[in-house]
Design a protein around this motif. Structure first.
Motif, PDB file in Angstrom:
ATOM      1  N   GLU A   1       0.835  -1.194   0.000  1.00 55.32           N
ATOM      2  CA  GLU A   1       0.000   0.000   0.000  1.00 55.32           C
ATOM      3  C   GLU A   1       0.875   1.251   0.000  1.00 55.32           C
ATOM      4  O   GLU A   1       2.038   1.206   0.411  1.00 55.32           O
TER       5      GLU A   1
ATOM      6  N   PHE B   1       1.521  -8.057   2.753  1.00 48.69           N
ATOM      7  CA  PHE B   1       0.654  -8.461   3.864  1.00 48.69           C
ATOM      8  C   PHE B   1       0.725  -7.453   5.007  1.00 48.69           C
ATOM      9  O   PHE B   1      -0.292  -7.053   5.564  1.00 48.69           O
TER      10      PHE B   1
ATOM     11  N   ILE C   1      -1.237  -4.468   4.228  1.00 50.64           N
ATOM     12  CA  ILE C   1      -2.677  -4.698   4.123  1.00 50.64           C
ATOM     13  C   ILE C   1      -3.293  -4.917   5.495  1.00 50.64           C
ATOM     14  O   ILE C   1      -4.278  -4.287   5.865  1.00 50.64           O
ATOM     15  N   CYS C   2      -2.724  -5.848   6.248  1.00 51.90           N
ATOM     16  CA  CYS C   2      -3.270  -6.187   7.568  1.00 51.90           C
ATOM     17  C   CYS C   2      -2.511  -5.395   8.618  1.00 51.90           C
ATOM     18  O   CYS C   2      -1.525  -5.866   9.177  1.00 51.90           O
TER      19      CYS C   2
ATOM     20  N   CYS D   1      -2.300  -4.640  11.806  1.00 54.61           N
ATOM     21  CA  CYS D   1      -2.667  -4.919  13.196  1.00 54.61           C
ATOM     22  C   CYS D   1      -2.202  -3.762  14.073  1.00 54.61           C
ATOM     23  O   CYS D   1      -1.177  -3.157  13.820  1.00 54.61           O
TER      24      CYS D   1
ATOM     25  N   TRP E   1       1.883  -5.007  16.421  1.00 59.27           N
ATOM     26  CA  TRP E   1       2.710  -6.062  15.852  1.00 59.27           C
ATOM     27  C   TRP E   1       3.720  -6.529  16.882  1.00 59.27           C
ATOM     28  O   TRP E   1       4.404  -5.728  17.498  1.00 59.27           O
ATOM     29  N   GLU E   2       3.807  -7.835  17.057  1.00 60.37           N
ATOM     30  CA  GLU E   2       4.862  -8.403  17.885  1.00 60.37           C
ATOM     31  C   GLU E   2       5.762  -9.242  16.996  1.00 60.37           C
ATOM     32  O   GLU E   2       5.342  -9.684  15.926  1.00 60.37           O
TER      33      GLU E   2
ATOM     34  N   TRP F   1       6.863 -12.236  17.090  1.00 60.07           N
ATOM     35  CA  TRP F   1       6.481 -13.604  16.734  1.00 60.07           C
ATOM     36  C   TRP F   1       5.515 -13.614  15.558  1.00 60.07           C
ATOM     37  O   TRP F   1       5.519 -14.542  14.739  1.00 60.07           O
ATOM     38  N   MET F   2       4.697 -12.568  15.458  1.00 64.27           N
ATOM     39  CA  MET F   2       3.763 -12.479  14.331  1.00 64.27           C
ATOM     40  C   MET F   2       4.525 -12.356  13.021  1.00 64.27           C
ATOM     41  O   MET F   2       4.177 -12.978  12.014  1.00 64.27           O
TER      42      MET F   2
ATOM     43  N   LEU G   1       6.113 -15.744  12.149  1.00 63.08           N
ATOM     44  CA  LEU G   1       5.112 -16.672  11.622  1.00 63.08           C
ATOM     45  C   LEU G   1       4.762 -16.306  10.184  1.00 63.08           C
ATOM     46  O   LEU G   1       4.683 -17.169   9.303  1.00 63.08           O
TER      47      LEU G   1
ATOM     48  N   LYS H   1      -2.520 -22.389   8.508  1.00 62.86           N
ATOM     49  CA  LYS H   1      -3.594 -21.401   8.649  1.00 62.86           C
ATOM     50  C   LYS H   1      -3.084 -20.014   8.262  1.00 62.86           C
ATOM     51  O   LYS H   1      -3.777 -19.242   7.600  1.00 62.86           O
ATOM     52  N   MET H   2      -1.845 -19.709   8.668  1.00 64.96           N
ATOM     53  CA  MET H   2      -1.240 -18.428   8.307  1.00 64.96           C
ATOM     54  C   MET H   2      -1.107 -18.318   6.797  1.00 64.96           C
ATOM     55  O   MET H   2      -1.346 -17.261   6.210  1.00 64.96           O
TER      56      MET H   2
ATOM     57  N   ILE I   1      -4.492 -17.436   5.244  1.00 61.41           N
ATOM     58  CA  ILE I   1      -4.825 -16.027   5.469  1.00 61.41           C
ATOM     59  C   ILE I   1      -3.976 -15.132   4.576  1.00 61.41           C
ATOM     60  O   ILE I   1      -4.458 -14.143   4.008  1.00 61.41           O
TER      61      ILE I   1
ATOM     62  N   LYS J   1      -5.317 -15.194   1.037  1.00 60.13           N
ATOM     63  CA  LYS J   1      -6.521 -14.352   0.929  1.00 60.13           C
ATOM     64  C   LYS J   1      -6.137 -12.879   0.859  1.00 60.13           C
ATOM     65  O   LYS J   1      -6.664 -12.113   0.053  1.00 60.13           O
ATOM     66  N   ALA J   2      -5.207 -12.478   1.729  1.00 59.02           N
ATOM     67  CA  ALA J   2      -4.800 -11.073   1.774  1.00 59.02           C
ATOM     68  C   ALA J   2      -4.179 -10.641   0.450  1.00 59.02           C
ATOM     69  O   ALA J   2      -4.386  -9.522  -0.017  1.00 59.02           O
TER      70      ALA J   2
END
Lengths: 289, 184
Positions: free
Chosen positions: A53, A100, A103-104, A106, A109-110, A112-113, A116, A155-156, A159, A162-163
């Motif tokens: 972005e 990502f 876009i996302c 959060c 942010w930490e 570990w995120m 991952l 799962k990540m 997601i 999708k993002a």
């Protein structure tokens, strides 16, 4: 489908062009290749669809993500060496990560995120761009502070897909450099060219000042710097041709980026550091790969 | 059944002690009582009922050697505690009662010390094991769920903003696209 056909036609033309060239690296007739210009235009349009972005750099800075992002980029580079991945794969992973994160957004942010997310980015880039895959356990062998179970990573990945809108074939600075440089020169020039260009591109990826430029601009600037250094006579003619098929704002960006890259390059040589972010606000990492 | 037998033996021991004449001799006999009590508690360990009821004073003396076995004492500390309570409740003489209690409390303190030191040892082992393992940090289930939920929310919002349409509620929103409902 059209892209595929266009690329195929162009490549065959390229091959013919190489045969015509004798031994003079200066005289590359493919400068006038119309198929190349069409392919290049298509890639520029495609590039826009796979960018982070706007104001992504500001977002990173305001959320203290500049340094963590550098750590993660370095981890990608170490993985490239360890698993013998192509640079194309690694630059795709860079692209997925940046898209990502922009876009996302959060709130908190930490680290570990980010780790991952990075594992997911690399895993998807490998599946997309490499012939043989890596298990999620293998990817996590070294260089990470955290470990994750496979179901969490999967799962990540979902997601992430999708993002990204499932747009995985991103135009990266490396893919532009590859298209503009590697395919135009004779094979015996590739080794020097590739290693030098990729070094510049990785540095640019780590440098927050460079992040404001589009991948095509960064790719062309890196190619320009390298040609100036390795093949000065070819460089002037070739860069003049590339500039002739760009619009004014693109030209201005390339000139600006090229100057910045030259400055950073000279600083980098003095510091004897590679893959080292050179922005003043970034903590220097003593990584010498 | 076992408790009754233990009581009987305790009375016998006390009776023997009462027959002593001199103070010094009394003290010695008190110690003997303690030793015998330990022996009795050790003797109750065998599962065979017949063996317990069939034991004679001679066999008690022969088992005195096992008193020095610390492992055995530590192993059956619960049984000794129970025996101690029984013996205490059956004492007739006040003075002897106090002395016996003091000695027993000392013994029990020693046992507590031993057991606590063992606990310390096991704790140290756990620490060592923790140190030897490579660092394997993991976020909690809750943290992961929150992260995934926030990400998916952002993705949905991005889609809604782009196409000005809310898929969840199946409602068009204000924006550049005009949505027309079709009847199947």
């Amino acid at each position: 489908m059209d892209n595929l056909l266009c690329d195929e036609v162009w490549l065959s033309k390229s091959a013919n062009t190489f045969e015509e060239v004798i031994s003079d690296p200066v005289a590359l007739k493919s400068y006038e290749n119309e198929e190349f210009e069409e392919a290049f235009a298509v890639c520029l349009e495609k590039e826009v669809l796979c960018l982070p972005e706007p104001d992504y750099t500001k977002y990173l800075h305001s959320n203290n993500l500049i340094f963590p992002r550098c750590r993660v980029i370095q981890w990608f580079i170490k993985c490239r060496r360890r698993f013998n991945l192509s640079f194309g794969t690694v630059f795709l992973a860079f692209n997925y990560l940046d898209r990502f994160v922009s876009i996302c957004q959060c709130n908190d942010w930490e680290y570990w995120m980010l780790e991952l997310l990075s594992i997911a980015c690399l895993s998807i880039a490998i599946k997309f761009n490499e012939i043989s895959g890596l298990s999620l356990h293998e990817i996590q062998v070294e260089g990470l502070d955290y470990s994750f179970q496979s179901n969490v990573i999967l799962k990540m990945e979902l997601i992430l897909l999708k993002a990204l809108g499932w747009r995985l074939n991103s135009m990266t600075s490396f893919s532009f450099a590859e298209m503009l440089g590697f395919d135009f020169l004779e094979p015996h020039h590739h080794v020097k060219l590739i290693s030098r260009v990729t070094d510049l591109l990785v540095q640019a990826t780590l440098d927050q000042k460079m992040m404001e430029f589009r991948p095509s601009v960064v790719g062309m600037s890196a190619l320009w710097c390298t040609l100036d250094q390795l093949f000065p006579p070819t460089s002037d003619t070739y860069i003049a041709y590339i500039m002739s098929i760009l619009n004014q704002s693109q030209k201005d960006d390339i000139i600006k980026c090229h100057k910045l890259m030259e400055t950073q390059t000279s600083m980098c040589v003095e510091n004897h550091h590679y893959y080292c972010p050179l922005s003043p606000t970034t903590v220097l990492l003593n990584t010498h790969d | 059944m076992e408790m009754a037998q233990v009581k009987a033996r305790a009375r016998t021991a006390l009776a023997m002690a009462a027959s002593a004449s001199s103070r010094k001799r009394r003290k010695i006999s008190i110690n003997n009582n303690f030793v015998q009590i330990k022996s009795l508690s050790n003797a109750t360990v065998p599962a065979t009922g017949e063996r317990i009821s069939g034991e004679s004073p001679a066999s008690c003396c022969s088992s005195n050697g096992s008193v020095d076995d610390e492992n055995r004492i530590i192993k059956f500390s619960d049984l000794e505690v129970e025996s101690t309570r029984v013996v205490t409740s059956t004492c007739d003489c006040g003075e002897q009662q106090q002395q016996i209690r003091r000695e027993m409390s000392l013994t029990s303190e020693l046992r507590i010390t031993n057991s606590s030191s063992q606990e310390v040892d096991s704790a140290e082992e756990q620490i060592t094991q923790t140190k030897s393992l490579p660092p394997q940090k993991m976020p909690t289930e809750l943290e992961l769920d929150e992260f995934f939920a926030a990400a998916e929310k952002d993705i949905r919002k991005r889609f809604s903003d782009k196409y000005n349409y809310d898929i969840v509620k199946d409602v068009s929103l204000e924006g550049r696209y005009e949505w027309v409902k079709l009847k199947p």
